[in-house]
Design a protein around this motif. Structure first.
Motif, short mmCIF file in Angstrom:
data_model
loop_
_atom_site.label_atom_id
_atom_site.label_comp_id
_atom_site.label_asym_id
_atom_site.label_seq_id
_atom_site.Cartn_x
_atom_site.Cartn_y
_atom_site.Cartn_z
N GLN A 108 -26.22 -4.65 6.69
CA GLN A 108 -25.76 -5.87 6.74
C GLN A 108 -26.82 -6.96 6.07
O GLN A 108 -26.62 -8.06 6.06
CB GLN A 108 -24.87 -6.50 7.68
N THR A 156 -22.79 -10.55 0.17
CA THR A 156 -21.97 -9.63 0.02
C THR A 156 -21.15 -9.60 -1.45
O THR A 156 -20.73 -11.05 -1.65
CB THR A 156 -21.05 -8.98 1.27
N GLU A 270 -29.51 -1.85 -2.88
CA GLU A 270 -28.54 -2.24 -1.62
C GLU A 270 -27.79 -1.19 -1.10
O GLU A 270 -27.40 0.01 -1.80
CB GLU A 270 -27.59 -3.18 -2.07
N ASN A 272 -24.41 -0.47 1.44
CA ASN A 272 -23.12 -0.97 2.02
C ASN A 272 -22.56 -0.21 3.11
O ASN A 272 -22.15 1.17 2.73
CB ASN A 272 -22.20 -1.48 0.93
N PRO A 275 -18.04 0.20 2.09
CA PRO A 275 -17.74 0.17 0.74
C PRO A 275 -16.25 0.02 0.60
O PRO A 275 -15.56 0.83 0.95
CB PRO A 275 -18.62 1.29 -0.03
#
Length: 308
Positions: A108, A156, A270, A272, A275
């Motif tokens: 994050q 995000t 990036e 995640n 996802p």
């Protein structure tokens, strides 16, 4: 091709703030279809009780600490810290998780993610982060000057990403961010990426699907949530290795890894830990939810019977 007939069903908890979320429902239905006992648990409604060396996770009035064989965290940015604490308690109680608590927290935070993958020699765009308002021109110069990308460290879905096309606009934006104590990072602008990136979906030790995302006209961002489109793409062996290694370094067995292609090769931008499935399953026609559950079938120490 092998399929697995389960002798013992697993008790699977999907940690999600709502049961109607597309990705939560997809994983739920695939796990049920493969014979598992599945429960959607809202981690925001979990309380943790610590007493004399014991720990309980209280949900809907009862202790669920030992009810799950495996958890699948779907922790969004609005609930990261408490969600990670719930994941950590399940881990301490010996429950297998598809994302470690530390992995949820690190993924994050874009800066910490890039620190870790850069340390492991995974290529990334040149990146600078600071909180010093007194040397903004120097920070921009470290990236070769404008244009540069300015990102919120915890943004995000493509939100909180700004293209500053001139040094003047970059200085103004960065100064404003610093004055409001907003945590940002600065990156070089990869013009040749042409508003495209790649989402590689990692499950365990393989990439089970990959999608190229293209931004709408006049928008350098490629995220589907910002109106972009997608198409199935084949990764190079180097890109597959980058994606798998990045997920592993962060402690994630299920992850979305975002890459861009540049003149000096593919670069990671990036990772995640939660996802989404909706866009990538729609554009690639790959059943990713099924791949996640199949991975758990093979991993979680239940007696499976292989048949051709």
């Amino acid at each position: 091709m092998y399929e697995y007939n389960l002798i013992l069903a697993m008790n699977i908890f999907i940690l999600s703030v709502a049961d109607y979320i597309f990705s939560t429902q997809r994983i739920y239905k695939e796990a049920k279809r493969r014979g598992h006992n599945v429960k959607i648990v809202n981690h925001l409604k979990c309380s943790i009780k610590l007493t004399n060396g014991t720990a309980e996770i209280i949900y809907e009035g009862r202790n669920i600490s030992n009810d799950a064989d495996v958890i699948i965290p779907r922790i969004g940015t609005s609930a990261t810290k408490h969600g990670a604490e719930v994941v950590k308690q399940f881990e301490l109680n010996g429950v297998y998780s598809t994302a470690s608590a530390s992995g949820v927290l690190i993924a994050q935070n874009k800066a910490q993610t890039l620190q870790i993958v850069n340390q492991q020699k995974i290529p990334i765009p040149n990146t600078v982060f600071s909180v010093n308002p007194e040397n903004i021109e120097e920070q921009i110069a470290l990236l070769g000057g404008a244009p540069i990308i300015i990102k919120l460290q915890e943004g995000t879905h493509g939100s909180g990403v700004i293209l500053a096309e001139s040094k003047k606009s970059a200085k103004s934006i960065i100064d404003t961010m610093y004055s409001t104590h907003t945590r940002i990072l600065l990156q070089e602008f990869i013009q040749e990426s042409n508003g495209e990136d790649i989402r590689a979906f990692v499950v365990g030790d393989k990439v089970v699907s990959a999608m190229k995302r293209k931004g709408v006209e006049d928008d350098f961002r490629s995220n589907i949530h910002q109106g972009g489109s997608g198409s199935k793409v084949k990764l190079t062996p180097e890109e597959e290795t980058m994606a798998i290694n990045a997920a592993n370094y962060l402690g994630l067995t299920v992850a979305g890894v975002d890459l861009i292609r540049s003149d000096r090769g593919s670069l990671l931008i990036e990772v995640n830990s939660t996802p989404g499935l909706q866009g990538i399953e729609a554009y690639t026609k790959d059943n990713i939810a099924k791949e996640i559950v199949k991975f758990l079938d093979n991993t979680c120490l239940h007696q499976d019977l292989k048949t051709k």
